[in-house]
Enzyme design. Structure first.
Site, PDB file in Angstrom:
ATOM      1  N   GLU A  54       0.843  -1.197   0.000  1.00  0.00           N
ATOM      2  CA  GLU A  54       0.000   0.000   0.000  1.00  0.00           C
ATOM      3  C   GLU A  54       0.881   1.251   0.000  1.00  0.00           C
ATOM      4  O   GLU A  54       1.925   1.297   0.649  1.00  0.00           O
ATOM      5  CB  GLU A  54      -0.896  -0.005   1.240  1.00  0.00           C
TER       6      GLU A  54
ATOM      7  N   ASP B 133      -2.362  -5.107   0.950  1.00  0.00           N
ATOM      8  CA  ASP B 133      -1.685  -3.974   1.586  1.00  0.00           C
ATOM      9  C   ASP B 133      -0.273  -4.316   2.059  1.00  0.00           C
ATOM     10  O   ASP B 133       0.631  -3.481   1.994  1.00  0.00           O
ATOM     11  CB  ASP B 133      -2.508  -3.469   2.775  1.00  0.00           C
TER      12      ASP B 133
END
Length: 252
Positions: free
Chosen positions: A80, A108
């Protein structure tokens, strides 16, 4: 809300959020609630990975020193915050190296200790509802899901919370603080309710003093996670300019 975000979050997180929104054709000055949500999600991802390493025996340890032992390896790979092309490059590299199944959606984080991708969620609603939405979207048992709420609740795949209790408590405390800061300035309701958000947007557009009455509690310490990302998107001159602008705004 936009001014609150710029005061509440580390300038580098704000910059990453702006880049992410612009990549999808979104305007942080208009979609301010999404701007706040993205900044919050980014900060949680970085806090999740901060200080966590793997030692030479493959054990997970926590090191808060600014200069950890050279034999230590970061436990989490941060996906992310990168542009989509770079993010998929990182994911493909991890899959080729470890043999794990490639996810359909960008996760992420990657946990090198547990050898799994992690999807982090931050919700303003019930954690179990958001968890189910994430699970239905991902449709993969290989990606681990961990959801946090602004009320201190959390939910994770098979009740496996990955991190120690103290690390998770830091994240929960930060989220609760963000909620309290928003509420004290009448922003929380608009953050939760789309209808209220439209009313708040009109109010924000009329504001003439972007720095007035806003909180100044923001960490000036760069997250270790942010330091690993910084060279990819920002040079030292831009970083200095951002911080100078931020401090100037505080003094008004």
């Amino acid at each position: 809300m936009e001014d609150f975000v710029r005061q509440c979050f580390n300038p580098m997180i704000v910059e990453l959020a702006e880049k992410a929104m612009k990549e999808y054709g979104e305007n942080p000055k208009i979609e301010t609630n999404k701007f706040a949500a993205i900044c919050t999600h980014l900060e949680v991802c970085f806090m999740y990975s901060d200080f966590h390493f793997i030692d030479e025996r493959g054990e997970s340890i926590i090191v808060e020193s600014g200069d950890p032992n050279a034999l230590l390896k970061h436990r989490f790979e941060i996906i992310e915050g990168r542009d989509r092309t770079m993010a998929w490059t990182v994911v493909n590299s991890i899959c080729n190296t470890t043999g794990v199944e490639k996810p359909k959606f960008l996760p992420d984080l990657y946990d090198y200790k547990e050898n799994r991708f992690i999807e982090i969620g931050v919700t303003r609603r019930e954690v179990h509802i958001y968890y189910l939405e994430k699970a239905n979207k991902i449709k993969s048992e290989k990606t681990h899901i961990h959801i946090f709420s602004f009320t201190g609740e959390e939910m994770a795949t098979k009740a496996d919370y990955t991190l120690d209790e103290e690390s998770r408590a830091r994240i929960k405390t930060r989220l609760f603080t963000i909620r309290q800061e928003m509420a004290s300035r009448g922003l929380w309701d608009s953050f939760v309710s789309p209808r209220e958000a439209k009313r708040q947007l009109k109010k924000d557009l009329k504001s003439q003093e972007p720095c007035a009455g806003l909180p100044t509690k923001v960490s000036h310490r760069t997250s270790p996670a942010l330091k690993t990302l910084e060279p990819m998107w920002m040079d030292s001159n831009r970083t200095a300019a951002l911080r100078a602008s931020f401090l100037k705004c505080q003094k008004k």
